[in-house]
Design a protein around this motif. Structure first.
Motif: not given
Lengths: 277, 230, 257
Positions: A47-67
Motif C-alpha cells: 500500500k505504501i506504493f500509493y504514497l511513495h510513487v505519486p510523491l516521487a513523481i510530484v517531487t521530480l515534476c516540481g523540480f523541473v517546474y522550478g527550472g
C-alpha cells in the motif's frame, strides 16, 4: 480585484483548491485501504506504493517546474517568478525527503534493508536530492538579493535539466541489467491503476495548494517590505528638501511627492514586489 | 547618430541595494567632451553611480542612456568604449605590466605598438617587465590608467583617480585623464575644490539623492559643505 | 615593448593616446583564444592548479593502495579508483578557476572590455580541460605503474577516448559551477557539493566504459566498442553536448553586476 468581488466569490476563489485537495486526499486514502486489492507477494506493505510513487513523481515534476519558472525569471527579471521557482524547489525538497523515507520503509519491508542499490529510480532520486540539497545553501550564501535570484535561477535551470538526464544515465548503468523489482504503473491491474491515478492527482493537488500558499505568503511579505520602504522614503523626503538650495534650477526631486510615490509604486508593481490591487 | 545625442542622459535614475536606496531619482545630461564631477561624503552613492554608468550595475528605476546605449538593455554596446579607473587597478598581479597591458590591447584589437605608446605616456616603460604585484600604489595607478586608455575610450569614469598619486604622477597623468584629454569624463573626488576647477557640471550627492546639480561657477562654499555635514 | 625602436616612441605620445582606435575588435573565437592564452600564462606563472592536482592524484593512489590493501587493481575497481582520483583532483582546479578574476578585478575588466560571455566560458572550460589532460598525462603512467595489474598500452585508445569525453564534461560543468559559487560565501565548500552530484552520471559512464578495458583479459578495440564502449562514449558525448548548451545559455547571467 479582490476588493471588488463579493465575499462568497472571493472565498470560492481562494478556497476551492485546498477543499478539492482535502477531498482528493481523503478519496485516495479510502481507495488505497478499502478498494485496491492486497498485492499477492508483499501484502499490506505494498500500500505504501500509493504514497511513495505519486510523491516521487510530484517531487521530480516540481523540480523541473522550478527550472521552468527560473527560465521565466531570467527572461523577465520579475521577482515573483524567482519566488515561485524558489517555493517549487523548496516544496519538492520536502516532498523528496518523504519519498526517501517511504522508499526506505518499503525497502526494509520488502528486502530487509533500509537501502538497496538495485532500484535505479530510487538511486537516481537520491542523486537528484543530493544536488538539490545545495540549492538553499547556495542561495543564502549570496548576499545581494538580485544576484541571489539570478544565481538561484541558473542553478534551478541546470538542475532541472539534470533531473531527466540523471534518471536516464543511472538506468543505463550495468548494475541494473536484471529486470526491475518494483512494478510500474503500466502493468497494474485496473483497481490498483485507478487508485494510483487518484493518489497521483491528490498529491499533485497537495503540492499545488502548499506551493500557492507559500508563494502568497512570500509575495505578501515582499509587498509589506516595499510599502514600509515607501513609507520610510516619504518620511525622509521633507527632511532632505530644506538642505537643497531653493534657487537651484536643476534640482531634481521636483515632482510632487504624491506623483512620485504612485510612480514608485507602479515601478515596484512592475518588478512584482507590490501587487497593485 | 550617437554624436547627436548627449554623452550621458539620466532620467529619474534609481538603484537599490537590498532595501536601501543608494541612488534616488537622478536626472542630468552631459554633453560630449564635458566633465561631470560627482561630490559627496563616503556612502553617498558616488561609486554606485559610476558603476551604473559603466554598465556594471543595472539601474532599478528610471532611464540611463550612456554614449547612446540604453541601460541595461543595450549594455553590450558599451563594452570597450569606457575607460574605468577605480579603487582597484583591475590587473592580474602575477603577470607583468606589459603582459597585462598587451592582454587588454589584444582584446581591443590593438598591438604591441599601442602598449609601448601607453607605457611611455604613463611613464612606466622602464617597469614593463615587472610583475604587477611588485608595484607601489602610485605605479599601479599609472598602469591602471594605461589599461583604461588602451581601447581609446569615449567616456572616462574616474573614481577618485588621484587618491594614490604623488604630485609627480598627478602631473604626468594630467594630460591623459585630466581636462586636456578632451574626453567626456565623470569623476569623483575627495577634494571638492580641485573637482570644481575641472568640472563643467557638479553633482552633489547625499544619501544617493542629488542635492546639487549646476555649473561650478555658481556654487558657494556653504552649499558644498552642506554635502559633507553630518 | 622592448623590441620597438627608440624613435618610434620619440614622437609625442600624448597626442596619440586619445586618438580613435585604429584596430578592429577581434571576433568571439579570437577573444576566447586571447583569454585562454592569459589563463595559461597565469597558470604557468603561479603554478596554482596543475602541480597540486598531480601531487594530489599521486597521494590518492598511495592512499587507495593502503586503504584497499591491494598491490594491484583491475576491472571496475581500477576504473573506479582512477575516476574518483581524477574527479577529486579536478575539484582542486575548479575551486581556483575564477579566484584570480574575482579577487583581482578580472570580472570587471572583462565586463568593461569587448568580450562576449561565451568567449569567457569557452576559454575557462578549455583551460580546465588542458589542466585535466596534463594531469592525466602525469597521473595515468603513475596509475599504471603503481596500481594497475596489467599494462595499459593495449587499451590505450579506449582509455583516452573515455578520459577525453569525461574531461570535457568535468571542464564544462566545472566552469559553470565555479562561476556559480564564486560570489558566495563558503564557495570552497559549495563548489564540490554542487559538482559531485552533477558529475555522478559522468562517473557512471566513464567507469562503465573503462572497467572492461582494465579487466584481466581486455577486449580489443572493436569488440569493446560493440559491447559497451560505443554506448558509453555516446552517453558521455551527449552529456557533454547538453551541459555545453546549458552552460552557454546561462553563463552570461553569472557575469552581470
Amino acid at each position: 480585484m479582490d476588493s471588488t468581488q463579493k465575499p462568497p466569490a472571493r472565498l470560492l476563489r481562494t478556497a476551492w483548491l485546498p477543499v478539492t485537495t482535502a477531498l482528493m486526499i481523503a478519496a485516495a486514502l479510502a481507495l488505497t485501504f478499502f478498494y485496491a486489492p492486497l498485492e499477492a507477494q508483499e501484502g499490506f506493505l505494498q500500500k505504501i506504493f500509493y504514497l511513495h510513487v505519486p510523491l516521487a513523481i510530484v517531487t521530480l515534476c516540481g523540480f523541473v517546474y522550478g527550472g521552468l519558472l527560473a527560465i521565466a525569471h531570467l527572461r523577465t527579471r520579475e521577482v515573483r517568478y524567482d519566488v515561485r521557482s524558489y517555493v517549487a524547489i523548496h516544496m519538492s525538497l520536502i516532498f523528496g525527503v518523504c519519498v526517501l523515507i517511504t522508499g526506505s520503509i518499503w525497502a526494509k519491508g520488502s528486502w530487509g534493508h533500509w537501502w538497496v542499490w538495485n532500484e535505479p529510480t530510487l538511486d537516481s532520486f537520491l542523486i537528484i536530492m543530493l544536488l538539490y540539497c545545495t540549492y538553499q545553501p547556495l542561495r543564502f550564501a549570496i548576499e545581494d538579493r538580485e544576484r541571489q535570484a539570478r544565481y538561484a535561477s541558473v542553478f534551478a535551470i541546470t538542475a532541472g535539466a539534470f533531473v531527466p538526464m540523471a534518471m536516464i544515465v543511472v538506468r543505463l548503468a550495468p548494475q541494473y541489467v536484471h529486470p526491475r523489482v518494483l512494478s510500474s504503473a503500466n502493468n497494474l491491474p485496473a483497481p490498483m491503476g485507478a487508485t494510483f491515478v487518484v493518489a497521483l492527482l491528490a498529491f499533485s493537488l497537495l503540492y499545488a495548494t502548499l506551493w500557492r500558499l507559500e508563494v502568497r505568503v512570500k509575495l505578501a511579505r515582499f509587498r509589506l517590505r516595499a510599502l514600509q520602504r515607501l513609507a520610510l522614503e516619504r518620511a525622509q523626503a521633507p527632511l532632505r528638501a530644506p538642505l537643497a538650495s531653493p534657487g537651484a534650477p536643476l534640482l531634481v526631486p521636483s515632482t510632487a511627492s504624491a506623483d512620485r510615490s504612485s510612480g514608485r509604486r507602479r515601478q515596484l508593481a512592475e518588478r512584482g514586489e507590490v501587487i497593485v490591487p | 547618430m550617437e554624436s547627436s545625442s548627449p554623452a550621458l542622459e539620466l532620467r529619474a535614475l534609481g538603484r537599490r541595494f537590498g532595501e536601501r536606496a543608494v541612488l534616488r531619482s537622478l536626472t542630468l545630461t552631459l554633453e560630449h567632451g564635458q566633465t561631470l564631477a560627482v561630490l559627496g561624503s563616503n556612502g553617498a552613492g558616488k561609486t554606485t553611480l559610476l558603476r551604473v554608468l559603466a554598465g556594471l550595475l543595472a539601474p532599478h528605476s528610471g532611464r540611463a542612456r550612456v554614449l547612446g546605449a540604453e541601460l541595461p538593455r543595450e549594455r553590450e554596446l558599451l563594452r570597450g568604449r569606457i575607460g574605468w579607473i577605480g579603487h582597484e587597478p583591475l590587473l592580474y598581479r602575477a603577470l607583468t605590466v606589459s603582459e597585462n597591458l598587451s592582454f587588454h590591447a589584444r582584446l581591443h584589437g590593438q598591438g604591441r605598438r599601442r602598449v609601448a605608446e601607453l607605457l611611455e605616456a604613463v611613464g612606466m616603460s622602464a617597469r614593463a617587465k615587472t610583475p604587477v604585484r611588485e608595484l607601489s600604489r602610485g605605479m599601479l595607478q599609472r598602469v591602471a590608467v594605461a589599461r583604461a586608455l588602451i581601447g581609446s575610450p569615449q567616456l572616462l569614469l574616474l573614481d577618485e583617480p588621484e587618491a594614490n598619486l604623488d604630485p609627480g604622477a598627478r602631473e604626468a597623468l594630467e594630460p591623459l585623464i585630466g581636462r586636456d584629454s578632451r574626453c567626456t569624463r565623470v569623476l569623483t573626488s575627495h577634494d571638492p575644490q580641485a573637482a570644481l576647477e575641472e568640472a563643467d557640471l557638479v553633482l552633489g550627492l547625499r544619501d544617493g539623492a542629488p542635492l546639487l546639480l549646476e555649473p561650478p561657477a555658481s556654487i558657494d562654499r556653504d552649499r558644498l559643505s552642506a554635502l559633507y555635514s553630518p | 615593448m622592448s623590441t620597438l625602436p627608440e624613435n618610434a616612441l620619440s614622437a609625442p605620445p600624448r597626442a596619440s593616446v586619445h586618438q580613435p582606435a585604429s584596430g578592429r575588435p577581434p571576433g568571439a573565437a579570437r577573444v576566447a583564444l586571447i583569454l585562454l592564452g592569459k589563463e595559461l600564462r597565469l597558470e604557468l606563472r603561479t603554478l596554482e592548479s596543475v602541480p597540486g592536482m598531480a601531487l594530489f592524484a599521486l597521494s590518492a593512489f598511495v592512499i587507495f593502495h593502503f586503504a584497499l590493501n591491494r598491490a594491484a587493481l583491475q576491472g571496475d575497481l581500477a576504473a573506479g579508483v582512477l575516476w574518483v582520483t581524477i574527479l577529486l583532483a579536478a575539484l582542486l582546479a575548479i575551486n581556483r578557476l575564477f579566484v584570480a578574476d574575482a579577487q583581482q578585478g578580472g570580472f570587471e575588466a572583462l565586463a568593461l572590455a569587448p568580450v562576449p560571455p561565451g568567449a569567457i566560458l569557452a576559454a575557462k572550460a578549455a583551460a580546465l580541460l588542458i589542466y585535466l589532460l596534463v594531469l592525466e598525462l602525469l597521473a595515468l603512467p603513475a596509475f599504471a605503474l603503481l596500481l594497475l595489474a596489467q599494462p595499459l598500452a593495449a587499451a590505450a585508445f579506449g582509455v583516452l577516448a573515455t578520459l577525453l569525453l569525461g574531461d570535457i564534461a568535468i571542464a564544462v560543468i566545472g566552469t559553470l559551477v565555479s562561476a556559480l559559487v564564486i560570489r558566495s560565501r563558503a564557495r570552497d565548500l559549495l563548489g564540490p557539493l554542487l559538482m559531485l552530484p552533477l558529475l555522478i552520471p559522468v562517473v557512471i559512464g566513464a567507469t562503465s566504459a573503462l572497467s572492461p578495458l582494465l579487466a584481466p583479459h581486455a577486449p580489443d578495440l572493436s569488440s569493446w566498442l560493440s559491447a559497451t564502449g560505443l554506448r558509453w562514449l555516446a552517453v558521455l558525448g551527449l552529456y557533454d553536448l547538453l551541459f555545453g548548451l546549458i552552460a552557454y545559455a546561462l553563463f552570461e547571467f553569472l557575469l552581470e553586476d
